[in-house]
Design a protein around this motif. Structure first.
Motif, PDB file in Angstrom:
ATOM      1  N   ARG A 230       0.792  -1.236   0.000  1.00 51.10           N
ATOM      2  CA  ARG A 230       0.000   0.000   0.000  1.00 51.10           C
ATOM      3  C   ARG A 230       0.820   1.279   0.000  1.00 51.10           C
ATOM      4  O   ARG A 230       0.331   2.321  -0.431  1.00 51.10           O
ATOM      5  N   GLY A 231       2.049   1.195   0.470  1.00 52.93           N
ATOM      6  CA  GLY A 231       2.911   2.385   0.470  1.00 52.93           C
ATOM      7  C   GLY A 231       3.224   2.884  -0.931  1.00 52.93           C
ATOM      8  O   GLY A 231       3.758   3.990  -1.101  1.00 52.93           O
ATOM      9  N   SER A 232       2.892   2.079  -1.931  1.00 52.47           N
ATOM     10  CA  SER A 232       3.156   2.509  -3.316  1.00 52.47           C
ATOM     11  C   SER A 232       1.895   3.063  -3.982  1.00 52.47           C
ATOM     12  O   SER A 232       1.938   3.453  -5.152  1.00 52.47           O
ATOM     13  N   TYR A 233       0.777   3.131  -3.250  1.00 57.84           N
ATOM     14  CA  TYR A 233      -0.453   3.684  -3.827  1.00 57.84           C
ATOM     15  C   TYR A 233      -0.208   5.131  -4.255  1.00 57.84           C
ATOM     16  O   TYR A 233       0.142   5.987  -3.421  1.00 57.84           O
ATOM     17  N   GLY A 234      -0.387   5.430  -5.511  1.00 53.74           N
ATOM     18  CA  GLY A 234      -0.170   6.800  -5.998  1.00 53.74           C
ATOM     19  C   GLY A 234       1.243   7.271  -5.735  1.00 53.74           C
ATOM     20  O   GLY A 234       1.516   8.470  -5.730  1.00 53.74           O
ATOM     21  N   ASN A 235       2.148   6.351  -5.501  1.00 52.95           N
ATOM     22  CA  ASN A 235       3.494   6.706  -5.057  1.00 52.95           C
ATOM     23  C   ASN A 235       4.553   5.720  -5.562  1.00 52.95           C
ATOM     24  O   ASN A 235       5.268   5.112  -4.756  1.00 52.95           O
ATOM     25  N   PRO A 236       4.680   5.580  -6.888  1.00 51.34           N
ATOM     26  CA  PRO A 236       5.733   4.689  -7.386  1.00 51.34           C
ATOM     27  C   PRO A 236       7.113   5.225  -7.015  1.00 51.34           C
ATOM     28  O   PRO A 236       8.093   4.483  -7.019  1.00 51.34           O
ATOM     29  N   PHE A 237       7.142   6.516  -6.651  1.00 51.09           N
ATOM     30  CA  PHE A 237       8.398   7.183  -6.269  1.00 51.09           C
ATOM     31  C   PHE A 237       9.010   6.562  -5.021  1.00 51.09           C
ATOM     32  O   PHE A 237      10.175   6.788  -4.726  1.00 51.09           O
ATOM     33  N   ILE A 238       8.222   5.809  -4.262  1.00 49.05           N
ATOM     34  CA  ILE A 238       8.733   5.224  -3.019  1.00 49.05           C
ATOM     35  C   ILE A 238       9.965   4.356  -3.285  1.00 49.05           C
ATOM     36  O   ILE A 238      10.864   4.255  -2.455  1.00 49.05           O
ATOM     37  N   PHE A 239      10.009   3.750  -4.475  1.00 45.59           N
ATOM     38  CA  PHE A 239      11.146   2.866  -4.763  1.00 45.59           C
ATOM     39  C   PHE A 239      12.435   3.677  -4.954  1.00 45.59           C
ATOM     40  O   PHE A 239      13.516   3.236  -4.581  1.00 45.59           O
ATOM     41  N   GLU A 240      12.285   4.877  -5.515  1.00 43.98           N
ATOM     42  CA  GLU A 240      13.428   5.772  -5.670  1.00 43.98           C
ATOM     43  C   GLU A 240      13.858   6.274  -4.287  1.00 43.98           C
ATOM     44  O   GLU A 240      15.050   6.327  -3.976  1.00 43.98           O
ATOM     45  N   GLU A 241      12.855   6.617  -3.483  1.00 42.29           N
ATOM     46  CA  GLU A 241      13.139   7.108  -2.124  1.00 42.29           C
ATOM     47  C   GLU A 241      13.940   6.061  -1.347  1.00 42.29           C
ATOM     48  O   GLU A 241      14.897   6.381  -0.634  1.00 42.29           O
ATOM     49  N   ILE A 242      13.555   4.795  -1.514  1.00 44.53           N
ATOM     50  CA  ILE A 242      14.230   3.729  -0.776  1.00 44.53           C
ATOM     51  C   ILE A 242      15.665   3.515  -1.279  1.00 44.53           C
ATOM     52  O   ILE A 242      16.583   3.334  -0.487  1.00 44.53           O
ATOM     53  N   GLU A 243      15.829   3.595  -2.591  1.00 43.23           N
ATOM     54  CA  GLU A 243      17.196   3.476  -3.115  1.00 43.23           C
ATOM     55  C   GLU A 243      18.081   4.562  -2.519  1.00 43.23           C
ATOM     56  O   GLU A 243      19.223   4.301  -2.153  1.00 43.23           O
ATOM     57  N   CYS A 244      17.535   5.781  -2.420  1.00 40.93           N
ATOM     58  CA  CYS A 244      18.299   6.889  -1.830  1.00 40.93           C
ATOM     59  C   CYS A 244      18.596   6.604  -0.361  1.00 40.93           C
ATOM     60  O   CYS A 244      19.731   6.762   0.102  1.00 40.93           O
ATOM     61  N   ALA A 245      17.563   6.149   0.373  1.00 38.32           N
ATOM     62  CA  ALA A 245      17.749   5.895   1.816  1.00 38.32           C
ATOM     63  C   ALA A 245      18.824   4.835   2.037  1.00 38.32           C
ATOM     64  O   ALA A 245      19.645   4.945   2.945  1.00 38.32           O
ATOM     65  N   LEU A 246      18.836   3.808   1.171  1.00 38.90           N
ATOM     66  CA  LEU A 246      19.791   2.718   1.356  1.00 38.90           C
ATOM     67  C   LEU A 246      21.205   3.123   0.960  1.00 38.90           C
ATOM     68  O   LEU A 246      22.180   2.591   1.494  1.00 38.90           O
ATOM     69  N   SER A 247      21.300   4.058   0.013  1.00 41.05           N
ATOM     70  CA  SER A 247      22.653   4.421  -0.433  1.00 41.05           C
ATOM     71  C   SER A 247      23.119   5.730   0.196  1.00 41.05           C
ATOM     72  O   SER A 247      24.178   6.246  -0.147  1.00 41.05           O
ATOM     73  N   GLY A 248      22.272   6.281   1.099  1.00 40.20           N
ATOM     74  CA  GLY A 248      22.662   7.502   1.806  1.00 40.20           C
ATOM     75  C   GLY A 248      22.610   8.754   0.955  1.00 40.20           C
ATOM     76  O   GLY A 248      23.154   9.788   1.325  1.00 40.20           O
TER      77      GLY A 248
END
Ligand SMILES: Cc1cc2nc3c(=O)[nH]c(=O)nc-3n(C[C@H](O)[C@H](O)[C@H](O)COP(=O)(O)O)c2cc1C
Length: 330
Positions: A230-248
Motif C-alpha cells: 500500500r505504500g506505493s499507492y499513488g506513489n511509485p516514487f517510493i522505490f526511488e526514495e528507498i534506493e536513496c535511503a539505502l545508499s545515503g
C-alpha cells in the motif's frame, strides 16, 4: 550499485520489491513501479483451478513482459494436484519465479481452503509447495505467508521451516495474522524470528511506507529483501526514495506538477493496456488518480471527484484544476 540477493538463482537488487495486490498492482502499476526502481514484481494472485480450466482472463494475468522482470506469477489453491498442473501451465509464460499465496485473508479465497487458510494446515501447505516445486522444474518457487491464522496460532516459524524443507526458494512474511486482515500495526518481530529459523531468503512485508520504515525493516529483522504494497499507492516514487535511503543519497520528493504528470502517464498506460473501452477502463483507473492526489490541501474533495471520472480528457483537466488550487493555497 545496490547489493543483490539471489532467489533460487534469480538475482534481485536488495532495495525493495512491489507486493502482489489483486485489483491494484496490474501490469500498468507494475510498470510504473519498475520505472521508479522496484527491484522485483509479482502478478496479482491467479487461481490454480482457474488456469487448469483455461479461463482466458486468468491466462492474461500470467503474462510476463520483459520490462516487469524479475517477476513472479502468484498462484493460489488448496490442492497439490491442481497446483502442480497450474505450475506446468504457468511455466509456459516464463516467469522468473512462481509464488504461492498462503496469506490472502479474503473469505472467497479462505473458504476454498487456499490463501491464509493454509496457515492452519502446515502439512497441506508443505504438500502443495512440494508439488509446485516438482512441477516448476528449474523455476524457483517461493511462498508468501502471514504470521499466523490468529493471535493464538502464530506459527510463521514452523510454517517457514516446513516450506523450506519442501523446496521453497524464499519465504515472504506479512507480519499480521489473518484475523487482523490489514488493521493495526504489522508485527515485524515475527519476520526476525523466521529469518533466524531458515537458510533461504526471507522477504519482509508490512507497513513499509518510506525510506525510514524500509531501513527499520532491514535493520530490525535482518530480512533479505523488503516488499511494499500500500505504500506505493499513488506513489511509485517510493522505490526511488528507498534506493536513496539505502545508499545515503538525499531524496527529493516529486513536485505536485511532476506527480500529476506521472499520474496522467499511469492512467494513459492503464487505458492503453486495457481491453475495455475508455469509459470502463477509466472506472478502474479512478482510484489511482485519487491516490496520486492524497495529502494536499483540498485533496479530499478532488479525490471524491476522481470517482466520477469517465474519460482521459476529464482526468487531464481535473489534474490541471488541482494544481491550480494547491498552488493558490500554498
Ligand atoms: C488491495 C490489496 C490486494 C492484495 N492482493 C494480494 C494478492 O493478490 N496476493 C498476496 O499475496 N497478497 C495480496 N495483498 C497483500 C499485500 O501483498 C501485502 O502483503 C499487504 O498489503 C501488507 O503489505 P503493505 O503494508 O506494504 O501493504 C493485497 C493487499 C491489498 C491491500
Amino acid at each position: 550499485m545496490a547489493e543483490t540477493i539471489s532467489i533460487g538463482g534469480v538475482n534481485i537488487a536488495k532495495t525493495a520489491a512491489l507486493a502482489p495486490m489483486a485489483g491494484v498492482a496490474d501490469r500498468a502499476y507494475r510498470l510504473m513501479c519498475k520505472k521508479y526502481g522496484a527491484a522485483y514484481t509479482v502478478s496479482e494472485m491467479v487461481s490454480a483451478k482457474g488456469i487448469c480450466y483455461s479461463d482466458k482472463k486468468t491466462a492474461e494475468l500470467c503474462t510476463v513482459t520483459d520490462a516487469e522482470r524479475p517477476m513472479a506469477v502468484q498462484l493460489f489453491g488448496s490442492e497439490p494436484d491442481f497446483m502442480a498442473e497450474a505450475v506446468k501451465i504457468v511455466r509456459g509464460f516464463s516467469p522468473d519465479i512462481i509464488d504461492i499465496n498462503m496469506g490472502c485473508p479474503v473469505p472467497k479465497v479462505v473458504n476454498t481452503g487456499a490463501g491464509s487458510s493454509l496457515m492452519k494446515d502446515v502439512r497441506l501447505a508443505a504438500d502443495i509447495t512440494e508439488a509446485a516445486v516438482k512441477a516448476a522444474e528449474n523455476i524457483p518457487v517461493t511462498v508468501k505467508i502471514r504470521s499466523g491464522w490468529n493471535g493464538d496460532s502464530v506459527n510463521a516459524v514452523e510454517m517457514a521451516r516446513a516450506l523450506e524443507a519442501s523446496g521453497a526458494a524464499a519465504i515472504a512474511v506479512h507480519g499480521r495474522t489473518r484475523d487482523r486482515f490489514y488493521s493495526g500495526n504489522a508485527d515485524i518481530s515475527i519476520i526476525k524470528d523466521v529469518k533466524a529459523a531458515v537458510k533461504i531468503p526471507v522477504i519482509g512485508n508490512g507497513d513499509v511506507i518510506d525510506g525510514a520504515s524500509c531501513l527499520k525493516m532491514y535493520d530490525e529483522t535482518g530480512c533479505n529483501l523488503v516488499m511494499i504494497g500500500r505504500g506505493s499507492y499513488g506513489n511509485p516514487f517510493i522505490f526511488e526514495e528507498i534506493e536513496c535511503a539505502l545508499s545515503g543519497k538525499p531524496y527529493t520528493p516529486p513536485t505536485l506538477e511532476e506527480k500529476m504528470r506521472v499520474m496522467l502517464e499511469h492512467i494513459r498506460l492503464i487505458l492503453e493496456l486495457s481491453p475495455k473501452c475508455e469509459e470502463l477502463a477509466m472506472h478502474e483507473a479512478r482510484k489511482h488518480a485519487a491516490w496520486y492526489m492524497n495529502g494536499y490541501y483540498g485533496s479530499a474533495k478532488f479525490r471524491g471527484r476522481c470517482y466520477l471520472l469517465n474519460s482521459y480528457a476529464e482526468v487531464e483537466s481535473l489534474a490541471a484544476e488541482f494544481i491550480e488550487l494547491v498552488s493558490k493555497n500554498s
